[in-house]
Each structure stands twice: as structure tokens, then as C-alpha cells.
Design a protein around this motif. Structure first.
Motif, PDB file in Angstrom:
ATOM      1  N   LEU A  36     112.878   2.470   1.478  1.00 43.96           N
ATOM      2  CA  LEU A  36     114.028   1.322   1.050  1.00 43.96           C
ATOM      3  C   LEU A  36     113.378  -0.215   1.226  1.00 43.96           C
ATOM      4  O   LEU A  36     113.700  -0.987   0.305  1.00 43.96           O
ATOM      5  N   PHE A  37     112.926  -0.449   2.146  1.00 38.29           N
ATOM      6  CA  PHE A  37     112.378  -1.864   2.205  1.00 38.29           C
ATOM      7  C   PHE A  37     111.480  -2.268   1.245  1.00 38.29           C
ATOM      8  O   PHE A  37     111.600  -3.236   0.541  1.00 38.29           O
ATOM      9  N   GLN A  38     110.512  -1.327   0.670  1.00 36.36           N
ATOM     10  CA  GLN A  38     109.615  -1.535  -0.237  1.00 36.36           C
ATOM     11  C   GLN A  38     110.351  -1.822  -1.506  1.00 36.36           C
ATOM     12  O   GLN A  38     110.270  -2.496  -2.582  1.00 36.36           O
ATOM     13  N   ALA A  39     111.454  -0.962  -1.858  1.00 36.77           N
ATOM     14  CA  ALA A  39     112.316  -0.903  -3.153  1.00 36.77           C
ATOM     15  C   ALA A  39     112.950  -2.365  -3.191  1.00 36.77           C
ATOM     16  O   ALA A  39     113.191  -2.722  -4.313  1.00 36.77           O
ATOM     17  N   PHE A  40     113.211  -2.762  -2.166  1.00 33.84           N
ATOM     18  CA  PHE A  40     114.116  -4.092  -2.412  1.00 33.84           C
ATOM     19  C   PHE A  40     113.401  -5.093  -2.396  1.00 33.84           C
ATOM     20  O   PHE A  40     113.795  -6.183  -2.757  1.00 33.84           O
ATOM     21  N   THR A  41     112.243  -5.314  -1.687  1.00 34.76           N
ATOM     22  CA  THR A  41     111.370  -6.571  -1.683  1.00 34.76           C
ATOM     23  C   THR A  41     110.127  -6.576  -2.516  1.00 34.76           C
ATOM     24  O   THR A  41     109.777  -7.468  -2.970  1.00 34.76           O
ATOM     25  N   ALA A  42     109.725  -5.448  -2.932  1.00 33.43           N
ATOM     26  CA  ALA A  42     108.445  -5.445  -3.668  1.00 33.43           C
ATOM     27  C   ALA A  42     108.607  -5.998  -5.203  1.00 33.43           C
ATOM     28  O   ALA A  42     109.630  -5.910  -5.645  1.00 33.43           O
ATOM     29  N   ALA A  43     107.586  -6.403  -5.799  1.00 36.95           N
ATOM     30  CA  ALA A  43     107.711  -6.848  -7.110  1.00 36.95           C
ATOM     31  C   ALA A  43     107.262  -5.665  -8.080  1.00 36.95           C
ATOM     32  O   ALA A  43     106.899  -4.641  -7.570  1.00 36.95           O
ATOM     33  N   TYR A  44     106.904  -5.803  -9.284  1.00 38.01           N
ATOM     34  CA  TYR A  44     106.704  -4.747 -10.322  1.00 38.01           C
ATOM     35  C   TYR A  44     105.716  -3.716  -9.979  1.00 38.01           C
ATOM     36  O   TYR A  44     105.970  -2.693  -9.874  1.00 38.01           O
ATOM     37  N   PHE A  45     104.582  -4.255  -9.432  1.00 38.91           N
ATOM     38  CA  PHE A  45     103.227  -3.292  -9.223  1.00 38.91           C
ATOM     39  C   PHE A  45     103.788  -2.356  -7.976  1.00 38.91           C
ATOM     40  O   PHE A  45     103.538  -1.326  -7.994  1.00 38.91           O
ATOM     41  N   GLY A  46     104.253  -3.215  -6.802  1.00 37.94           N
ATOM     42  CA  GLY A  46     104.579  -2.515  -5.616  1.00 37.94           C
ATOM     43  C   GLY A  46     105.633  -1.404  -6.067  1.00 37.94           C
ATOM     44  O   GLY A  46     105.628  -0.405  -5.338  1.00 37.94           O
TER      45      GLY A  46
END
Lengths: 334, 289
Positions: A20-30
Motif C-alpha cells: 500500500l505504501f508503495q502504491a501511494f508513494t511510488a512514481a510510474y516505474f515503481g
């Protein structure tokens, strides 16, 4: 029967919050990497269901995922039917194909089972490769994503799609747990531990194997339909036997028969692949050596190793407690 | 086209040539499995290494140097693999073995890429075997005939060794019941080692023989692996008869399928395999009944 230990709950909570953290903070590549992990995780949950709890080591799950992807694409692009129907169709078709494979292979064991599933996977691969309606080596493109406009969600946005895949993975994981806790799942583990005894008890062994294989195939088909939507392009390479081999590698890397472990394995594998391929083009060499190391260490993958350590610690505590030793000492010891 | 004798001769020779190549690969794999219960998925990688060693040695001292030394070099790789990995994996289940050798495929694939690069190498047939010869009304490349003859010669030699010599009897005893063979004073471990090395050498030989027919690429080992596995599963694991029968079936079904029913050719052999597994799950001629 499959049980969630405290450690498993902790790991699940940790993985979910990381995703969830990754989904809300990451940019396109992430987000793309996250989606790749989530789709691979669905496939390996499907594989762990048959390999870890039924002893059916399948080398055709990559091909089943490919069947799902091609079924989705054929229905949605070539026939022009709505993506929702296409997804349902892909899941049903892959499940049916897997059920038939499971029924045919149910008499084979050990290495013969591995070889037989490999053969069916290769059969699907060469068929897709040769048949003109599947675009041959060029593959098929222009695949639409599911339209969730009525909920106000646009899946063409990477973030929404990643969250959608996370929800799908959650549903798949829940379904896998339910299957394992049902009568079918208990019969399956009985068959894995002693097939003859289960037969003597009056169980129709091949039906149990085929049913679970079919259910696992449905999950693989869903993963395939989502993979097609994710990349929006598919090619026969999706069905190659090395994809199935890699899925098996992920299950082993994470921990066979733990259901949580393969999730850890999927994350570790995709991250390792991306990190290594940024450094060297020879990342297969490293993956190969890691795999050899993990299998030869005889630990049950990353999660299995952690679980064994955790279990040993709990045992030690229990032993200490029963010896009526001072509580402070126990804490220090641990 | 199908009423022409030349067509049938040509396709029969093509099928035989493919069969013999597969036989060289599958006999090593199947006897290693029958004797040691060890599944070596990296057998195809050893074949690729044979082709690479052959191409490199041929660049130094001509085709025949490669032909004779590449199998020795691959057997050397086999010795390393045996002492490093396989000896320790002997008692593990089939899944652990499949995975370790799957890891080996990855590792060996990248090692060949590091040493020899990604570009395809070429190895020319020797001058002695270059050109074509008229044979039963068709012009056929001599080199391909050489492959057929070589395969048959190896088959004959193995049939003699396995069927008529003491070491052959020891190997058959080991396949049948290794614990009993060990009780009778046969050093089964040493026997395993010898058989493993011979199997590797034959894979290397197949590689160097195949090199002039195909181009030498890192992926060639992966491409040949599936046909080899199909051969040994159809034939039944562990027996010479199974390996030759499986190779022939594969070679003929594949070759004649491709010319007579091109739409079906690719799935024909897999359908056949599925049929064999349903009717006789252990293959046609397994070493053990």
C-alpha cells in the motif's frame, strides 16, 4: 490443514502495508514493478496450492497463465466483447484446461508428473506460436483494461491498476486459504501424505487432484488476464516453459507449502531481477547460483528459514518456562 | 510429391538424422536417471557446451580436434558438476534436483555468454565430409549421413557394452536394484560416477556433431532439452531400448508431421506424449517393469 501462525499474520500485514505504501508513494516505474510483483504473486499462490499442499509439482503454470492472457485478449480484442466478460471467460477456460491436465496427469507421480505437465505446457506454447489467430511470434497488442468507470475508477492509471491488482491478489489469497481449509483441501493434503490410504478410505483421488488443479488453474488464468491488461501486449514467450520454471523458483525461494512464503519470494525475485539487470546483463547467473544455494541449504526458502528460526525460539521459550526459570532470564536468553 | 520415392527417402534420412542426434543426448540422460534416479535438466547445457568447445577447438586445430576433444572437455565439466553438486543432491527428491539443475541451466547459459559472447558461432563440416552424395535416388549431404552412421555406431557400441560385458551387467544390476548390487560387491558410487561422465561426454559429442548443422548459440541447450525429455519419457526411463525407440518416434513424427500435416506438426508430438502417459505412465520400455 493450513493455519495462520502469528508470524504468518505479521508477515502478511507487513507485506500489505509495504504494498500500500508503495502504491501511494511510488512514481510510474515503481508502480509498474509493484504490479509485476502482484501478478507474479498470484501465479505463485496458484502454484503453491498444487505443489506445496498437493505434491503436484507443475511445470505448466506459466503456460496456464499464458492461456488466460490469450483467452482474455482473443475475447476482448478479436471478438470485441466487454473486458469483464472476457476476464470471466479467461478464468473459466483456463480452469477447465487445468482441470483436464490435472485429470490426465493424476496417475503420474514425481518426475513423471513434472514431465507430463511440462509437455502440456509446451503443447499450448507451440499451438499459440503456430496458430494464425494468435498473431504467432509477433503477439497481439492493443489490449484494453477493465472499465471500472461506473465506480469512478480509471484503471488506465498505473496507481489505480496497481491497487486493483493488490485487491485481486487479496481475493486470490483468501480463496486459496478457503480452498485449503475446505474438505477438498484437507483431502488434498491427505492425498499428498499418503495416497494409498486415502484411496483405501474411499476417496476418488484423481477427482481431488483434478479439482484442485482446476481451481489453481483459474487463479493462474486470472493472473494471465491481469498480466495481459498490465503490459497491454502479449506474445508466445509468456507460455514458454522457462516462465513455469521461474514460477517454481519463486515458490522455492519463498518457501514451499507456506502460502505466505511465495508472496515474499515473488517480491524478492522481481526486485532482485530489476536490481541485478540494472547492474549486469548476466543476472541469470546470479539467480541460478542463488537458487542452487537455497535448494542445497535444505532450508524451505526464505520464509521457511525464518519460520524455522521463529519456531526454534518459541520452543526454547516454552522449555525455559516449564523449567520455571526466572522470567528476566528468559527475556535475556531470547 | 508423396508418390515420389525420392521424397520418402529424403524424409526418412532427415528423420533418422534427427533421431540419432536425440539418441546421443537422451541415452546419457536416461541411463543417468535410471541408475542414479537423478534428473539432470542441465543436460542440454552440456550439449551447448560441447558445441562451443568444438567450435573453439576447431578454430585452433580443425574439425577433428574439436570432434575428439570436445566430449572430453564436457566430461571434465561433468566431473566438476558431479563432485560439486550432484553427489550431494543424490538423495534429495526429484523436485530439489529439478530446481538445482534448473539453476545450473541459468548459470551455464550466462557462463557461455560471458566466455563466448552472444553472437552465434559457426562450425564448418570437415572437408572429408563436405558435399553431397547420390543415395537411393536423392542427393544427400555426406555430413548428415555421417551423423546417422555415428549414431548407429554409438548405439551398437552401447548395446554391446550394456548387454555383453561385465561392466554392462554391473550397470544393469545397478539400475535394477542399487542396494542389492552394492551388497554383491559392486562399487555403485564409482559406477555412477563413470556413467555420469560417459553421459556428459555423449552430450558433448552430440553438441559438436550438431554444430555444423545448426548455428552455435547459447540458447541451443534450452531448445534441445524439451525434445530430449520427450524422448526419454516416451521411451521409458533408464533403458537403451527406450532411448532408441523414443528417439526414432520423435524423429519420424516430427519430420513426417512437418511435411505431411504442417498445421498439426507442432502439437502432434505433445499429443503423442500425452497419449503415452495416459496409457503407459512409465513410458514404452522402462528399465524396470
Amino acid at each position: 490443514m493450513f493455519r495462520h501462525s502469528t508470524l504468518r499474520y505479521i508477515t502478511l500485514a507487513l507485506l500489505t502495508s509495504l504494498a500500500l505504501f508503495q502504491a501511494f508513494t511510488a512514481a510510474y516505474f515503481g508502480l509498474e514493478v509493484l504490479t509485476e510483483i502482484l501478478i507474479l504473486a498470484m501465479l505463485v499462490v496458484a502454484l503453491d496450492l498444487v505443489a506445496g499442499f498437493g505434491g503436484m509439482v507443475s511445470l505448466c503454470h506459466g503456460a496456464l497463465m499464458g492461456v488466460g492472457a490469450y483467452a482474455y485478449t482473443t475475447v476482448s480484442v478479436t471478438l470485441g466483447i466487454s473486458p469483464l466478460v472476457a476476464m470471466a471467460g479467461a478464468v473459466a477456460l483456463t480452469g477447465a484446461a487445468a482441470w483436464i491436465i490435472g485429470a490426465i496427469c493424476s496417475r503420474s507421480h514425481g518426475i513423471y508428473f513434472i514431465m507430463a505437465t511440462l509437455a502440456f505446457g509446451q503443447m499450448a506454447y507451440s499451438w499459440v506460436f503456430e496458430a494464425p489467430i494468435f498473431g504467432g511470434d509477433d503477439g497481439l497488442g492493443g489490449i484494453p483494461r477493465l472499465d471500472l468507470g461506473f465506480l469512478g475508477i480509471d484503471l488506465n492509471d498505473s496507481r489505480s491498476f496497481a491497487l486493483f491488482c493488490l485487491a485481486a491478489l487479496g481475493a486470490v489469497y483468501g480463496a486459496a486459504v478457503l480452498i485449503l481449509r475446505s474438505g477438498l483441501g484437507r483431502s488434498l493434503s491427505g492425498v499428498m501424505h499418503n495416497e494409498q490410504r486415502m484411496r483405501a478410505l474411499g476417496l476418488t483421488v484423481w477427482r481431488v487432484k483434478a479439482d484442485v488443479f482446476g481451481l489453481s488453474g483459474m487463479i493462474a488464468g486470472l493472473a494471465g488476464a491481469l498480466a495481459a491488461q498490465h503490459i497491454m501486449y502479449i506474445s508466445p514467450g509468456l507460455l514458454a516453459w522457462t516462465v513455469s520454471g521461474e514460477a517454481l523458483v519463486v515458490v522455492i525461494l519463498g518457501g514451499l507449502g507456506t502460502l505466505v512464503g511465495p508472496l515474499v519470494g515473488a517480491a524478492a525475485f522481481v526486485l532482485l531481477k530489476h536490481e541485478l539487470s540494472a547492474i549486469t546483463t548476466y543476472w541469470h547467473l546470479v539467480v541460478g547460483l542463488v537458487l542452487i544455494g537455497v535448494v542445497m541449504s535444505r532450508a524451505n526458502g526464505i520464509f521457511g528459514w525464518i519460520e524455522a528460526r521463529w519456531g526454534a525460539r518459541l520452543d526454547r521459550r516454552l522449555a525455559d518456562a516449564t523449567r520455571k526459570s526466572a522470567p528476566e532470564e528468559v527475556l535475556n536468553d531470547a | 510429391m508423396t508418390h515420389d520415392l525420392g521424397f520418402w527417402t529424403l524424409q526418412t534420412l532427415n528423420a533418422l538424422q534427427l533421431s540419432m542426434l536425440l539418441f546421443l543426448l537422451s541415452i546419457g540422460l536416461t541411463v543417468i536417471f535410471g541408475l542414479m534416479h537423478f534428473v539432470n535438466l542441465a543436460h542440454g547445457s552440456l550439449y551447448a557446451m560441447g558445441a562451443y568447445f568444438g567450435a573453439s577447438l576447431a578454430a585452433v586445430g580443425g574439425y577433428w580436434l574439436g570432434f575428439f576433444l570436445a566430449p572430453v572437455a564436457v566430461a571434465g565439466v561433468g566431473v566438476l558438476l558431479y563432485s560439486g553438486l550432484i553427489k550431494r543432491m543424490r538423495r534429495s527428491g526429484p523436485m530439489a534436483q529439478v530446481l538445482v539443475t534448473f539453476g545450473l541451466i541459468f548459470a551455464l547459459l550466462d557462463l557461455t555468454r560471458i566466455f563466448w559472447g552472444d553472437l552465434a558461432l559457426a562450425l564448418d563440416a570437415p572437408a572429408l565430409l563436405d558435399g553431397r552424395v547420390a543415395f537411393l535416388g536423392v542427393e544427400y549431404p555426406i555430413y548428415r549421413l555421417f551423423v546417422i552412421v555415428l549414431g548407429l555406431a554409438i548405439f551398437g557400441a552401447l548395446a554391446f557394452v550394456l548387454g555383453r560385458t561385465q561392466i554392462g551387467a554391473m550397470i544393469r544390476a545397478g539400475v535394477d536394484n542399487d542396494a542389492m548390487a552394492a551388497c554383491l560387491g559392486i562399487n555403485v558410487e564409482r559406477l555412477f560416477f563413470v556413467v555420469f561422465c560417459v553421459g556428459c561426454a555423449l552430450a558433448g559429442l552430440a553438441g559438436v556433431v550438431a554444430a555444423p548443422l545448426l548455428s552455435v548459440t547459447p540458447e541451443m541447450g534450452l531448445q534441445i532439452l524439451i525434445p530430449t525429455l520427450i524422448v526419454i519419457v516416451i521411451g521409458g526411463l533408464g533403458s537403451l531400448k527406450g532411448a532408441i525407440a523414443g528417439s526414432m518416434i520423435y524423429g519420424f513424427v516430427q519430420t513426417f508431421g512437418a511435411v505431411l500435416a504442417p498445421q498439426l506438426a507442432s502439437i502432434l508430438i505433445y499429443a503423442l506424449l500425452a497419449a503415452v502417459l495416459v496409457i503407459k505412465p512409465v513410458g514404452l520400455f522402462p528399465a524396470k517393469g
